[in-house]
Design a protein around this motif. Sequence first.
Motif, PDB file in Angstrom:
ATOM      1  N   ILE A  48      25.921 -16.887 -51.853  1.00  0.00           N
ATOM      2  CA  ILE A  48      24.692 -16.092 -51.833  1.00  0.00           C
ATOM      3  C   ILE A  48      24.282 -15.698 -53.252  1.00  0.00           C
ATOM      4  CG2 ILE A  48      23.690 -13.892 -51.093  1.00  0.00           C
ATOM      5  CD1 ILE A  48      25.458 -14.200 -48.530  1.00  0.00           C
ATOM      6  N   ALA A  49      25.251 -15.308 -54.065  1.00  0.00           N
ATOM      7  CA  ALA A  49      24.942 -14.914 -55.444  1.00  0.00           C
ATOM      8  C   ALA A  49      24.380 -16.092 -56.241  1.00  0.00           C
ATOM      9  CB  ALA A  49      26.200 -14.364 -56.123  1.00  0.00           C
ATOM     10  N   ILE A  50      24.946 -17.271 -56.065  1.00  0.00           N
ATOM     11  CA  ILE A  50      24.445 -18.454 -56.766  1.00  0.00           C
ATOM     12  C   ILE A  50      23.024 -18.775 -56.306  1.00  0.00           C
ATOM     13  CG2 ILE A  50      24.743 -20.953 -57.044  1.00  0.00           C
ATOM     14  CD1 ILE A  50      27.782 -20.435 -56.898  1.00  0.00           C
ATOM     15  N   ALA A  51      22.776 -18.659 -55.018  1.00  0.00           N
ATOM     16  CA  ALA A  51      21.432 -18.922 -54.496  1.00  0.00           C
ATOM     17  C   ALA A  51      20.419 -17.943 -55.072  1.00  0.00           C
ATOM     18  CB  ALA A  51      21.445 -18.848 -52.965  1.00  0.00           C
ATOM     19  N   VAL A  52      20.764 -16.680 -55.105  1.00  0.00           N
ATOM     20  CA  VAL A  52      19.857 -15.661 -55.652  1.00  0.00           C
ATOM     21  C   VAL A  52      19.623 -15.930 -57.144  1.00  0.00           C
ATOM     22  CG1 VAL A  52      19.643 -13.196 -56.208  1.00  0.00           C
ATOM     23  CG2 VAL A  52      20.406 -13.912 -53.936  1.00  0.00           C
ATOM     24  N   TRP A  53      20.687 -16.256 -57.872  1.00  0.00           N
ATOM     25  CA  TRP A  53      20.560 -16.546 -59.300  1.00  0.00           C
ATOM     26  C   TRP A  53      19.629 -17.738 -59.531  1.00  0.00           C
ATOM     27  CZ3 TRP A  53      21.121 -14.350 -63.753  1.00  0.00           C
ATOM     28  CH2 TRP A  53      21.134 -15.113 -64.902  1.00  0.00           C
ATOM     29  N   ASN A  54      19.782 -18.802 -58.731  1.00  0.00           N
ATOM     30  CA  ASN A  54      18.908 -19.968 -58.863  1.00  0.00           C
ATOM     31  C   ASN A  54      17.446 -19.586 -58.629  1.00  0.00           C
ATOM     32  OD1 ASN A  54      20.597 -21.988 -59.647  1.00  0.00           O
ATOM     33  ND2 ASN A  54      20.765 -22.947 -57.655  1.00  0.00           N
ATOM     34  N   VAL A  55      17.198 -18.799 -57.611  1.00  0.00           N
ATOM     35  CA  VAL A  55      15.819 -18.403 -57.309  1.00  0.00           C
ATOM     36  C   VAL A  55      15.245 -17.566 -58.451  1.00  0.00           C
ATOM     37  CG1 VAL A  55      14.370 -17.017 -55.778  1.00  0.00           C
ATOM     38  CG2 VAL A  55      16.071 -18.572 -54.815  1.00  0.00           C
ATOM     39  N   VAL A  56      16.005 -16.606 -58.951  1.00  0.00           N
ATOM     40  CA  VAL A  56      15.514 -15.742 -60.025  1.00  0.00           C
ATOM     41  C   VAL A  56      15.226 -16.564 -61.285  1.00  0.00           C
ATOM     42  CG1 VAL A  56      16.178 -13.881 -61.616  1.00  0.00           C
ATOM     43  CG2 VAL A  56      16.587 -13.639 -59.165  1.00  0.00           C
ATOM     44  N   THR A  57      16.148 -17.428 -61.668  1.00  0.00           N
ATOM     45  CA  THR A  57      15.950 -18.194 -62.897  1.00  0.00           C
ATOM     46  C   THR A  57      14.821 -19.202 -62.766  1.00  0.00           C
ATOM     47  OG1 THR A  57      17.695 -19.759 -62.258  1.00  0.00           O
ATOM     48  CG2 THR A  57      18.320 -17.935 -63.706  1.00  0.00           C
ATOM     49  N   TYR A  58      14.678 -19.819 -61.603  1.00  0.00           N
ATOM     50  CA  TYR A  58      13.620 -20.814 -61.465  1.00  0.00           C
ATOM     51  C   TYR A  58      12.253 -20.197 -61.226  1.00  0.00           C
ATOM     52  CZ  TYR A  58      16.474 -24.734 -62.439  1.00  0.00           C
ATOM     53  OH  TYR A  58      17.251 -25.615 -63.109  1.00  0.00           O
ATOM     54  N   VAL A  59      12.184 -18.996 -60.699  1.00  0.00           N
ATOM     55  CA  VAL A  59      10.895 -18.296 -60.626  1.00  0.00           C
ATOM     56  C   VAL A  59      10.442 -17.949 -62.044  1.00  0.00           C
ATOM     57  CG1 VAL A  59       9.787 -16.131 -59.925  1.00  0.00           C
ATOM     58  CG2 VAL A  59      11.112 -17.449 -58.278  1.00  0.00           C
TER      59      VAL A  59
END
Length: 76
Positions: A12-23
Amino acid sequence: MKLERKHALVLIAIAVWNVVTYVTFIKNLATTEDRPTGYYVAHTVLIVVNLLIAGLLGTWGVKAYKASRRTEDIKV
């Protein structure tokens, strides 16, 4: 393979990090100028693929977290 709660939280943390960085990457890409079309196409493909990966990892993480909660409730 059985995932524990800590594995689910990492997913979940990796998914959230990916979304934040790619936004953030999307916002920065939108402000660039004077680039060839290939630049925008390549980076858009990267963004879409990484957001799909984030969705997949997030889904796996949530499912694993729910499964770990169910097994924990049964053990009590």
